[in-house]
Write a protein that holds these residues in place. Sequence first.
Motif, mmCIF file in Angstrom:
data_model
loop_
_atom_site.group_PDB
_atom_site.id
_atom_site.type_symbol
_atom_site.label_atom_id
_atom_site.label_comp_id
_atom_site.label_asym_id
_atom_site.label_seq_id
_atom_site.Cartn_x
_atom_site.Cartn_y
_atom_site.Cartn_z
ATOM 1 N N ILE A 23 74.966 -102.753 -54.105
ATOM 2 C CA ILE A 23 74.286 -101.980 -53.058
ATOM 3 C C ILE A 23 74.019 -100.541 -53.504
ATOM 4 C CG2 ILE A 23 75.249 -103.401 -51.205
ATOM 5 C CD1 ILE A 23 77.261 -101.099 -50.693
ATOM 6 N N TYR A 24 74.143 -100.285 -54.794
ATOM 7 C CA TYR A 24 73.937 -98.931 -55.323
ATOM 8 C C TYR A 24 72.575 -98.382 -54.909
ATOM 9 C CZ TYR A 24 73.491 -95.118 -58.743
ATOM 10 O OH TYR A 24 73.300 -93.891 -59.339
ATOM 11 N N ASP A 25 71.518 -99.144 -55.151
ATOM 12 C CA ASP A 25 70.171 -98.632 -54.876
ATOM 13 C C ASP A 25 69.896 -98.447 -53.391
ATOM 14 O OD1 ASP A 25 69.287 -98.289 -57.465
ATOM 15 O OD2 ASP A 25 68.583 -100.349 -57.665
ATOM 16 N N LEU A 26 70.652 -99.137 -52.544
ATOM 17 C CA LEU A 26 70.455 -99.006 -51.104
ATOM 18 C C LEU A 26 71.110 -97.756 -50.530
ATOM 19 C CD1 LEU A 26 71.048 -102.697 -49.973
ATOM 20 C CD2 LEU A 26 68.933 -101.410 -49.653
ATOM 21 N N PHE A 27 72.270 -97.366 -51.086
ATOM 22 C CA PHE A 27 73.061 -96.330 -50.426
ATOM 23 C C PHE A 27 73.441 -95.131 -51.302
ATOM 24 C CE2 PHE A 27 73.924 -100.256 -48.013
ATOM 25 C CZ PHE A 27 73.432 -99.850 -46.785
ATOM 26 N N HIS A 28 73.197 -95.191 -52.586
ATOM 27 C CA HIS A 28 73.418 -93.995 -53.409
ATOM 28 C C HIS A 28 72.299 -93.006 -53.116
ATOM 29 C CE1 HIS A 28 73.857 -91.375 -56.917
ATOM 30 N NE2 HIS A 28 75.063 -91.887 -57.070
ATOM 31 N N SER A 29 72.611 -91.721 -53.107
ATOM 32 C CA SER A 29 71.597 -90.715 -52.772
ATOM 33 C C SER A 29 70.408 -90.753 -53.722
ATOM 34 C CB SER A 29 72.223 -89.313 -52.778
ATOM 35 O OG SER A 29 72.785 -89.025 -54.045
ATOM 36 N N ALA A 30 70.622 -91.301 -54.935
ATOM 37 C CA ALA A 30 69.528 -91.424 -55.907
ATOM 38 C C ALA A 30 69.023 -92.864 -56.007
ATOM 39 C CB ALA A 30 69.985 -90.941 -57.280
ATOM 40 N N GLY A 31 69.435 -93.728 -55.085
ATOM 41 C CA GLY A 31 69.058 -95.133 -55.143
ATOM 42 C C GLY A 31 67.574 -95.361 -54.917
ATOM 43 N N THR A 32 66.993 -96.276 -55.649
ATOM 44 C CA THR A 32 65.551 -96.532 -55.554
ATOM 45 C C THR A 32 65.161 -97.215 -54.249
ATOM 46 O OG1 THR A 32 65.827 -98.636 -56.734
ATOM 47 C CG2 THR A 32 65.312 -96.684 -58.060
ATOM 48 N N GLN A 33 66.123 -97.851 -53.559
ATOM 49 C CA GLN A 33 65.839 -98.529 -52.288
ATOM 50 C C GLN A 33 66.361 -97.746 -51.081
ATOM 51 O OE1 GLN A 33 64.115 -101.611 -52.322
ATOM 52 N NE2 GLN A 33 63.887 -101.027 -54.467
ATOM 53 N N ASN A 34 66.826 -96.540 -51.314
ATOM 54 C CA ASN A 34 67.416 -95.726 -50.247
ATOM 55 C C ASN A 34 66.323 -94.974 -49.480
ATOM 56 O OD1 ASN A 34 69.072 -94.184 -48.615
ATOM 57 N ND2 ASN A 34 69.921 -92.949 -50.264
ATOM 58 N N TYR A 35 65.493 -95.726 -48.781
ATOM 59 C CA TYR A 35 64.352 -95.120 -48.097
ATOM 60 C C TYR A 35 64.741 -94.388 -46.820
ATOM 61 C CZ TYR A 35 64.419 -99.561 -45.484
ATOM 62 O OH TYR A 35 64.796 -100.652 -44.736
ATOM 63 N N VAL A 36 65.991 -94.547 -46.365
ATOM 64 C CA VAL A 36 66.421 -93.795 -45.179
ATOM 65 C C VAL A 36 66.939 -92.417 -45.548
ATOM 66 C CG1 VAL A 36 66.950 -95.894 -43.895
ATOM 67 C CG2 VAL A 36 68.759 -94.760 -45.196
ATOM 68 N N GLY A 37 67.052 -92.129 -46.846
ATOM 69 C CA GLY A 37 67.486 -90.808 -47.282
ATOM 70 C C GLY A 37 68.962 -90.545 -47.047
ATOM 71 N N TYR A 38 69.774 -91.603 -47.049
ATOM 72 C CA TYR A 38 71.213 -91.436 -46.827
ATOM 73 C C TYR A 38 71.855 -90.722 -48.014
ATOM 74 C CZ TYR A 38 76.144 -92.720 -46.253
ATOM 75 O OH TYR A 38 77.515 -92.688 -46.127
ATOM 76 N N ALA A 39 72.736 -89.773 -47.728
ATOM 77 C CA ALA A 39 73.424 -89.038 -48.786
ATOM 78 C C ALA A 39 74.850 -88.725 -48.364
ATOM 79 C CB ALA A 39 72.683 -87.748 -49.120
ATOM 80 N N ASN A 40 75.807 -89.228 -49.113
ATOM 81 C CA ASN A 40 77.215 -88.950 -48.895
ATOM 82 C C ASN A 40 77.862 -88.869 -50.278
ATOM 83 O OD1 ASN A 40 80.100 -89.441 -48.652
ATOM 84 N ND2 ASN A 40 79.741 -90.045 -46.526
#
Length: 240
Positions: free
Chosen positions: A147-164
């Motif tokens: 799930i790295y790309d979904l939830f990492h701040s630099a993830g390619t699939q993190n379209y919600v802009g989540y950053a922690n």
Amino acid sequence: KKPAVRAALARALDLAASLALIGEGYRISGPFVPSSKYYNHADSVRLVANDVAEAGKLMQTAGWSREGEGSWLSKGKPLKLRIFYRAGMGDQGQTVALNLQAQLRRFGIDAADPVAMDKAVWNEKVFAERDFDVVLDSWSFDKNENIYDLFHSAGTQNYVGYANKDVDKLLEKAIAETDPAAKVAYMQEVHRLLAQDLPYIFLWSLRSYTALRREVESVFIQPFYYFSQFPDWSLTPGRK
């Protein structure tokens, strides 16, 4: 952008009722299915319960106000949300989106009619432009459950802009980790943090059923590769 608003929306929705419209499944508190080794089953990681009163309190905490059964207002302006869902989700996607719209409206949010988007439009509006309010999406993982790309701040699939920052560090450690037990610990902590932050309102994992004729042999039922093994199947005519 406000955690209190995300938490309010999660509590305003009766997700069990939404699930009942399309089938059977398991409510989830994070990104993994309940049978995953990464799913955090700790008592401290609970499903978000439907609690409209608590949702209202959270909205007030975030600076919104509501008179009676009217709309939630901030500086005199009502809260309006556009709902998009992927056209590939078919009738189930439309059913869930319409139900969520109705529930949001009852809660005092002006939710527009859901719009289905094909892949090209989805990639442009959601991924590239990030021009959305609420999106309904689904995913499936391979055996790595990455799930790295979904939830990492630099993830390619993190379209919600989540950053922690803590989630980033844990995901990075999990990728580099060679000890399976340590990786499980990292990912279960990621699950806990995601359940707390609610970058997504996690819905459910659907339960599926399979029916086979007796003539069909060598069918291997495995969640990640179930439909990739047709060459191994065989048909025995006349078997009873």
